[in-house]
Design a protein around this motif. Structure first.
Motif, PDB file in Angstrom:
ATOM      1  N   ARG A 175     -46.956 -14.230 -37.858  1.00 22.03           N
ATOM      2  CA  ARG A 175     -48.268 -14.532 -38.438  1.00 22.03           C
ATOM      3  C   ARG A 175     -48.170 -15.713 -39.407  1.00 22.03           C
ATOM      4  O   ARG A 175     -49.015 -16.614 -39.398  1.00 22.03           O
ATOM      5  CB  ARG A 175     -48.777 -13.279 -39.172  1.00 22.03           C
ATOM      6  N   LEU A 176     -47.122 -15.710 -40.236  1.00 21.58           N
ATOM      7  CA  LEU A 176     -46.934 -16.806 -41.183  1.00 21.58           C
ATOM      8  C   LEU A 176     -46.706 -18.118 -40.453  1.00 21.58           C
ATOM      9  O   LEU A 176     -47.255 -19.155 -40.845  1.00 21.58           O
ATOM     10  CB  LEU A 176     -45.739 -16.490 -42.092  1.00 21.58           C
ATOM     11  N   ARG A 177     -45.908 -18.088 -39.362  1.00 23.69           N
ATOM     12  CA  ARG A 177     -45.652 -19.309 -38.613  1.00 23.69           C
ATOM     13  C   ARG A 177     -46.929 -19.836 -37.990  1.00 23.69           C
ATOM     14  O   ARG A 177     -47.172 -21.045 -37.989  1.00 23.69           O
ATOM     15  CB  ARG A 177     -44.612 -19.016 -37.514  1.00 23.69           C
ATOM     16  N   LYS A 178     -47.767 -18.936 -37.463  1.00 30.78           N
ATOM     17  CA  LYS A 178     -49.031 -19.363 -36.864  1.00 30.78           C
ATOM     18  C   LYS A 178     -49.920 -20.021 -37.919  1.00 30.78           C
ATOM     19  O   LYS A 178     -50.562 -21.048 -37.671  1.00 30.78           O
ATOM     20  CB  LYS A 178     -49.743 -18.167 -36.245  1.00 30.78           C
ATOM     21  N   LEU A 179     -49.967 -19.417 -39.108  1.00 27.12           N
ATOM     22  CA  LEU A 179     -50.787 -20.001 -40.175  1.00 27.12           C
ATOM     23  C   LEU A 179     -50.251 -21.372 -40.595  1.00 27.12           C
ATOM     24  O   LEU A 179     -51.021 -22.285 -40.904  1.00 27.12           O
ATOM     25  CB  LEU A 179     -50.827 -19.050 -41.373  1.00 27.12           C
ATOM     26  N   GLN A 180     -48.923 -21.489 -40.638  1.00 21.04           N
ATOM     27  CA  GLN A 180     -48.344 -22.791 -40.985  1.00 21.04           C
ATOM     28  C   GLN A 180     -48.696 -23.850 -39.944  1.00 21.04           C
ATOM     29  O   GLN A 180     -49.024 -24.992 -40.291  1.00 21.04           O
ATOM     30  CB  GLN A 180     -46.830 -22.650 -41.114  1.00 21.04           C
ATOM     31  N   LEU A 181     -48.614 -23.457 -38.664  1.00 14.12           N
ATOM     32  CA  LEU A 181     -48.984 -24.405 -37.606  1.00 14.12           C
ATOM     33  C   LEU A 181     -50.461 -24.775 -37.695  1.00 14.12           C
ATOM     34  O   LEU A 181     -50.835 -25.947 -37.501  1.00 14.12           O
ATOM     35  CB  LEU A 181     -48.671 -23.801 -36.235  1.00 14.12           C
ATOM     36  N   ASP A 182     -51.319 -23.760 -38.001  1.00 14.16           N
ATOM     37  CA  ASP A 182     -52.743 -24.055 -38.159  1.00 14.16           C
ATOM     38  C   ASP A 182     -52.978 -25.004 -39.325  1.00 14.16           C
ATOM     39  O   ASP A 182     -53.802 -25.926 -39.242  1.00 14.16           O
ATOM     40  CB  ASP A 182     -53.533 -22.756 -38.383  1.00 14.16           C
ATOM     41  N   ALA A 183     -52.261 -24.776 -40.429  1.00 13.73           N
ATOM     42  CA  ALA A 183     -52.424 -25.649 -41.589  1.00 13.73           C
ATOM     43  C   ALA A 183     -51.979 -27.078 -41.266  1.00 13.73           C
ATOM     44  O   ALA A 183     -52.620 -28.050 -41.688  1.00 13.73           O
ATOM     45  CB  ALA A 183     -51.624 -25.096 -42.773  1.00 13.73           C
ATOM     46  N   GLU A 184     -50.850 -27.198 -40.517  1.00 13.48           N
ATOM     47  CA  GLU A 184     -50.393 -28.538 -40.135  1.00 13.48           C
ATOM     48  C   GLU A 184     -51.419 -29.226 -39.237  1.00 13.48           C
ATOM     49  O   GLU A 184     -51.673 -30.431 -39.360  1.00 13.48           O
ATOM     50  CB  GLU A 184     -49.051 -28.427 -39.425  1.00 13.48           C
ATOM     51  N   ALA A 185     -52.011 -28.435 -38.322  1.00 12.37           N
ATOM     52  CA  ALA A 185     -53.037 -29.024 -37.452  1.00 12.37           C
ATOM     53  C   ALA A 185     -54.246 -29.477 -38.267  1.00 12.37           C
ATOM     54  O   ALA A 185     -54.822 -30.548 -38.012  1.00 12.37           O
ATOM     55  CB  ALA A 185     -53.465 -27.999 -36.389  1.00 12.37           C
ATOM     56  N   LYS A 186     -54.626 -28.667 -39.256  1.00 11.51           N
ATOM     57  CA  LYS A 186     -55.760 -29.055 -40.117  1.00 11.51           C
ATOM     58  C   LYS A 186     -55.413 -30.317 -40.903  1.00 11.51           C
ATOM     59  O   LYS A 186     -56.268 -31.191 -41.095  1.00 11.51           O
ATOM     60  CB  LYS A 186     -56.093 -27.911 -41.075  1.00 11.51           C
ATOM     61  N   ASP A 187     -54.163 -30.399 -41.388  1.00  7.51           N
ATOM     62  CA  ASP A 187     -53.752 -31.600 -42.126  1.00  7.51           C
ATOM     63  C   ASP A 187     -53.851 -32.841 -41.235  1.00  7.51           C
ATOM     64  O   ASP A 187     -54.312 -33.902 -41.680  1.00  7.51           O
ATOM     65  CB  ASP A 187     -52.323 -31.432 -42.645  1.00  7.51           C
TER      66      ASP A 187
END
Length: 408
Positions: A175-187
């Motif tokens: 879950r944390l990795r998915k959120l990190q990937l989502d945050a990177e995509a948003k960035d």
């Protein structure tokens, strides 16, 4: 017991007379040295190396025996070499045993005072409750009083604990990795929007300069001469028309800039929310690691006063109830459990709420009727309650680590 005397002569002792023994005493316990890794069955080597030594310590041991690849090998490769070395009676296995003795010296001294399998089992249970599993595991496996059934039982507990910790940690880490990937995509998306916004601003600046140039040119043409003014009327009209078009285009760019700024603000807000959620998940993982990871000295409970708190946990998964109780005990909390109506009757909830200080329940593993009932009973009795993000051990550890005032 023959394996215990392979390297020492048998101890000389005399048995007391039968009539001198207490009635409850039926066997005579002989103290002997602790076992080495190569004296234990090979089925235990993997769990001993993986549980009782860190990767850094194992890497140092293999480097001392001339393993040229020890500093660059992967953790799995090091583990395999360590397991292989544990079963061999050579320099590598001796260094491995010295590392185990040195790392767990304190708890080995505690176990050295024990002389029977039942005493070893009791001390193991105490160590598990205190969270010092790695040292206690090696102490039980190497203790001369440990019999086959005790070693099998302790091995099974450590094996199942690794499954439990791995399952919970993998879900939270995924879950944390998915959120990190989502945050990177948003960035990345925000960066692209900023680039488009900057390009629009540059285009608007160019249009503004062009408008200024056109206005200056128009003014210059108006002042050239009055006589050719009639001939220039057509040119002036065209310039005015171009000026109007440029002004309209500038207005359109202003609207686009405003829309991009609004989208940028929304993206920043969502990125902040994702960052906050990442922080919560990281905190839960840290708390779970503190509660379950073996440590040389058990850490004292934090987040609560020394006063015993009573807590009601409604819903969740029954296979985690024992672990929830142990985590609560570390926080000086008396935990009461109700499965939310699966087997326990909901009519028990009013009495249970009246006896506790506060209540919590996982929103992903409880019925709507049970959740609504807990909220209503807590409001009526003016007691706080806290909905948990999930029924995992990490969410529970994070909840009980917070002060009581954090509940609703």
């Amino acid at each position: 017991m023959s394996v215990l005397f392979n390297h020492k002569p048998p101890l000389s002792f005399s048995l007391p007379k039968v009539d001198q023994l207490p009635l409850a005493e039926s066997v005579v316990v002989v103290r002997a040295r602790r076992l080495k890794t190569w004296e234990l069955p090979s089925m235990f080597h993997c769990s001993i190396v993986g549980t009782c030594l860190t990767t850094a310590e194992l890497r140092q041991v293999l480097a001392k025996v001339g393993d040229i690849d020890a500093k660059m090998a992967t953790d799995h490769a090091l583990h395999s070499r360590g397991v292989r070395a544990a079963g061999q009676h050579d320099i590598a296995s001796k260094l491995l045993n010295k590392a185990l003795e040195r790392r767990h010296d304190r708890i080995l001294k505690q176990f050295s005072k024990l002389s029977t399998a039942s005493e070893v089992r009791s001390q193991w249970n105490v160590a598990v409750d205190d969270g010092d599993i790695s040292g206690a595991y090696w102490a039980v496996m190497s203790h001369p009083a440990s019999d086959r059934s005790l070693r099998q039982e302790v091995f099974g507990e450590v094996h199942m604990l690794s499954h439990l910790v791995g399952s919970s940690s993998r879900l939270d880490l995924a879950r944390l990795r998915k959120l990190q990937l989502d945050a990177e995509a948003k960035d990345d998306k925000i960066a692209r929007q900023e680039a488009r916004l900057q390009a629009a601003a540059n285009n608007q600046a160019c249009l503004k300069r062009r408008i200024d140039e056109l206005e200056a040119d128009l003014l210059r043409r108006q002042t050239v001469a009055a006589e050719p003014a009639r001939a220039d009327n057509g040119q002036e009209a065209r310039l005015q028309q171009r000026l109007q078009v440029a002004a309209q285009r500038a207005g359109g760019y202003d609207e686009r800039v405003a829309a991009l700024e609004a989208r940028l603000a929304e993206a920043e807000r969502r990125a902040a929310a994702l960052a906050e959620e990442n922080g919560i998940l990281q905190q839960e993982l840290d708390l779970l690691e503190t509660a379950l990871t073996a440590s040389e000295v058990a850490a004292p409970a934090v987040g609560h006063s020394n006063e015993l708190q009573t807590l009601l946990y409604v819903g969740g998964r029954k296979n985690l109830f024992d672990r929830l109780r142990k985590l609560a005990e570390h926080q000086n909390i008396d935990l009461m459990l109700h499965d939310g109506g699966v087997e326990d009757n909901l009519s028990l909830l009013p009495g249970m709420v009246s006896r506790v200080s506060w209540a919590i329940f996982p929103v992903d593993c409880i019925s709507h009727s049970a959740a609504d009932m807990v909220k209503r009973l807590c409001r009526e009795s003016e007691k706080p309650y806290l909905p948990l993000r999930s029924a995992s051990l990490a969410s529970f550890a994070a909840a009980i680590a917070q002060p009581l005032a954090a509940a609703e």
